[in-house]
Design a protein around this motif. Structure first.
Motif, PDB file in Angstrom:
ATOM      1  N   LEU A   5       0.995  -1.166   0.011  1.00 26.53           N
ATOM      2  CA  LEU A   5       0.089  -0.054   0.251  1.00 26.53           C
ATOM      3  C   LEU A   5       0.905   1.345  -0.156  1.00 26.53           C
ATOM      4  O   LEU A   5       2.043   1.347   0.795  1.00 26.53           O
ATOM      5  CB  LEU A   5      -0.891   0.094   1.209  1.00 26.53           C
ATOM      6  N   VAL A   6       0.559   2.137  -1.173  1.00 29.60           N
ATOM      7  CA  VAL A   6       1.379   3.383  -1.055  1.00 29.60           C
ATOM      8  C   VAL A   6       0.395   4.508  -1.026  1.00 29.60           C
ATOM      9  O   VAL A   6      -0.604   4.413  -1.837  1.00 29.60           O
ATOM     10  CB  VAL A   6       2.232   3.659  -2.436  1.00 29.60           C
ATOM     11  N   TYR A   7       0.591   5.614   0.026  1.00 35.37           N
ATOM     12  CA  TYR A   7      -0.644   6.434  -0.062  1.00 35.37           C
ATOM     13  C   TYR A   7      -0.148   8.006   0.030  1.00 35.37           C
ATOM     14  O   TYR A   7       0.947   8.008   0.150  1.00 35.37           O
ATOM     15  CB  TYR A   7      -1.571   6.439   1.190  1.00 35.37           C
ATOM     16  N   ASP A   8      -0.940   8.838  -0.553  1.00 33.10           N
ATOM     17  CA  ASP A   8      -0.530  10.220  -0.547  1.00 33.10           C
ATOM     18  C   ASP A   8      -1.940  10.902  -0.228  1.00 33.10           C
ATOM     19  O   ASP A   8      -2.793  11.006  -1.102  1.00 33.10           O
ATOM     20  CB  ASP A   8       0.018  10.555  -1.958  1.00 33.10           C
ATOM     21  N   VAL A   9      -2.090  11.367   0.882  1.00 31.78           N
ATOM     22  CA  VAL A   9      -3.402  11.698   1.360  1.00 31.78           C
ATOM     23  C   VAL A   9      -3.080  13.293   2.134  1.00 31.78           C
ATOM     24  O   VAL A   9      -2.168  13.653   2.457  1.00 31.78           O
ATOM     25  CB  VAL A   9      -4.053  10.758   2.391  1.00 31.78           C
ATOM     26  N   LYS A  16      -4.695   9.061  10.832  1.00 30.55           N
ATOM     27  CA  LYS A  16      -5.878   8.213  10.646  1.00 30.55           C
ATOM     28  C   LYS A  16      -5.338   6.996   9.585  1.00 30.55           C
ATOM     29  O   LYS A  16      -5.884   5.765   9.921  1.00 30.55           O
ATOM     30  CB  LYS A  16      -7.105   8.955  10.351  1.00 30.55           C
ATOM     31  N   VAL A  17      -5.070   7.568   8.389  1.00 35.06           N
ATOM     32  CA  VAL A  17      -4.791   6.357   7.369  1.00 35.06           C
ATOM     33  C   VAL A  17      -3.579   5.281   7.796  1.00 35.06           C
ATOM     34  O   VAL A  17      -3.794   3.840   7.800  1.00 35.06           O
ATOM     35  CB  VAL A  17      -4.464   7.073   6.036  1.00 35.06           C
ATOM     36  N   LEU A  18      -2.723   5.712   8.401  1.00 35.23           N
ATOM     37  CA  LEU A  18      -1.558   4.997   8.690  1.00 35.23           C
ATOM     38  C   LEU A  18      -2.071   4.058   9.899  1.00 35.23           C
ATOM     39  O   LEU A  18      -1.619   2.874   9.953  1.00 35.23           O
ATOM     40  CB  LEU A  18      -0.391   5.988   9.449  1.00 35.23           C
ATOM     41  N   LYS A  19      -2.764   4.700  10.806  1.00 28.18           N
ATOM     42  CA  LYS A  19      -3.392   3.773  12.012  1.00 28.18           C
ATOM     43  C   LYS A  19      -4.155   2.555  11.526  1.00 28.18           C
ATOM     44  O   LYS A  19      -3.863   1.410  11.925  1.00 28.18           O
ATOM     45  CB  LYS A  19      -3.950   4.720  13.182  1.00 28.18           C
ATOM     46  N   ALA A  47     -12.224  -1.324   2.426  1.00 24.78           N
ATOM     47  CA  ALA A  47     -13.638  -0.779   3.123  1.00 24.78           C
ATOM     48  C   ALA A  47     -13.250   0.435   4.058  1.00 24.78           C
ATOM     49  O   ALA A  47     -13.738   1.563   4.159  1.00 24.78           O
ATOM     50  CB  ALA A  47     -14.651  -1.688   3.595  1.00 24.78           C
ATOM     51  N   ASP A  48     -12.271   0.140   5.096  1.00 25.80           N
ATOM     52  CA  ASP A  48     -11.726   0.969   6.083  1.00 25.80           C
ATOM     53  C   ASP A  48     -11.525   2.300   5.468  1.00 25.80           C
ATOM     54  O   ASP A  48     -11.649   3.526   5.781  1.00 25.80           O
ATOM     55  CB  ASP A  48     -10.893   0.307   6.929  1.00 25.80           C
TER      56      ASP A  48
END
Length: 87
Positions: A5-9, A16-19, A47-48
């Protein structure tokens, strides 16, 4: 399945995304997590994340590999997190 998973938020949602992501995957480095998931766990993670992110501002990339056996990770530079792959 092995998932990266790679995210850019937006900074407001990073913690919250990391947790939530760490409930399913292991942190590797800034904005990158990886690990073995079942299909059900993968769908639950998605879904989360859908409930957290803003679809107009944020981006999540899921790299789904059939197995870690067919993947290789090479590091260049400083280790930031998960030094061992999850088995």
């Amino acid at each position: 399945m092995f998932v990266i998973l790679v995210y850019d938020v937006n900074v407001k949602r990073v913690a919250k995304v990391l947790k939530v992501a760490r409930r399913y995957l292991s942190w590797v480095q800034n904005s990158v997590l990886e690990g073995e998931l079942t299909e059900a766990s993968f769908r639950a993670l998605q879904a989360d994340m859908e409930r957290i992110i803003n679809q107009r501002e944020d981006s999540l990339l899921f790299y789904v590999l059939g197995s870690q056996k067919y993947a290789r990770r090479e590091l260049m530079g400083v280790r930031k997190g998960g030094e061992e792959w999850i088995f």
